[in-house]
Design an enzyme around this catalytic site. Structure first.
Site, PDB file in Angstrom:
ATOM      1  CE  LYS A   1      10.759-116.840  25.078  1.00 41.67           C
ATOM      2  NZ  LYS A   1       9.844-115.921  25.639  1.00 41.67           N
TER       3      LYS A   1
ATOM      4  CG  ASP B   1      10.754-117.712  28.619  1.00 43.88           C
ATOM      5  OD1 ASP B   1      12.034-117.881  27.938  1.00 43.88           O
ATOM      6  OD2 ASP B   1      10.041-117.008  28.247  1.00 43.88           O
TER       7      ASP B   1
ATOM      8  CB  CYS C   1       6.714-118.155  26.987  1.00 46.71           C
ATOM      9  SG  CYS C   1       7.005-116.267  27.195  1.00 46.71           S
TER      10      CYS C   1
END
Length: 180
Positions: free
Chosen positions: A84, A9, A117
């Protein structure tokens, strides 16, 4: 040991003018870039994780600049990109199957956000049997609040890395990893 770099990310939403601006995302992304360049030079396995929100969520909106992977770690043609919708990079994705099909046993993890995350993905990876190394200075997070108390990003970051190192991962720096 078969090692892969997992960049989680590192997206524009976390940088200046993004909906979820973090503390020191540029420094973290520059360290992630060093890791990425190392893995590219060594022809290592590289996996980019990109968070895309479901409809109605006000960040990581498909088609916006915020959802784009930051220029410092932009994927090259042929590098695996997995999208995701949850903090855990394994949930609802083909990450586990991809790692297993490439005989990966060790993950070098960097990205954003340390308290979400990175934490969720590292714990899941460990539970699936992977050895994990988290590059702490190639991760970033944000200031948080609990019970009307402010928690500085550095404290959030260090607490989550300390918790991961207690059982789930080796924590190191970019420089130490690249020199090892």
């Amino acid at each position: 040991m078969n090692t892969a770099l997992l960049l989680i990310d590192i997206q524009k939403e976390y940088f200046e003018n993004g909906a979820l601006e973090l503390v020191n995302p540029i420094a973290a992304s520059e360290n992630a870039k060093k890791l990425l360049e190392h893995f590219r030079k060594e022809n290592g396995t590289i996996i980019h994780i990109q968070h895309i929100s479901p409809e109605g969520v006000p960040f990581f909106v498909p088609g916006t600049k915020g959802v784009e992977i930051h220029e410092n770690v932009k994927p090259l043609a042929g590098e695996k990109v997995i999208t995701k919708q949850f903090p855990n990079s394994f949930r609802g994705t083909d990450l586990l199957e991809y790692l297993q099909s490439n005989d990966i046993t060790h993950l070098v993890i960097a990205g954003m956000m340390t308290h979400m995350c990175i934490d969720a993905g590292t714990r899941a990876a460990f539970d699936f049997g992977f050895e994990c190394t988290v590059i702490g200075d190639a991760c970033a997070t944000m200031n948080l609040q609990i019970n009307a108390q402010n928690v500085k990003a550095a404290d959030v970051h260090n607490a989550f890395l300390a918790a991961l190192e207690f059982f789930y991962a080796k924590i190191t720096t970019t420089e130490a990893y690249l020199l090892s």
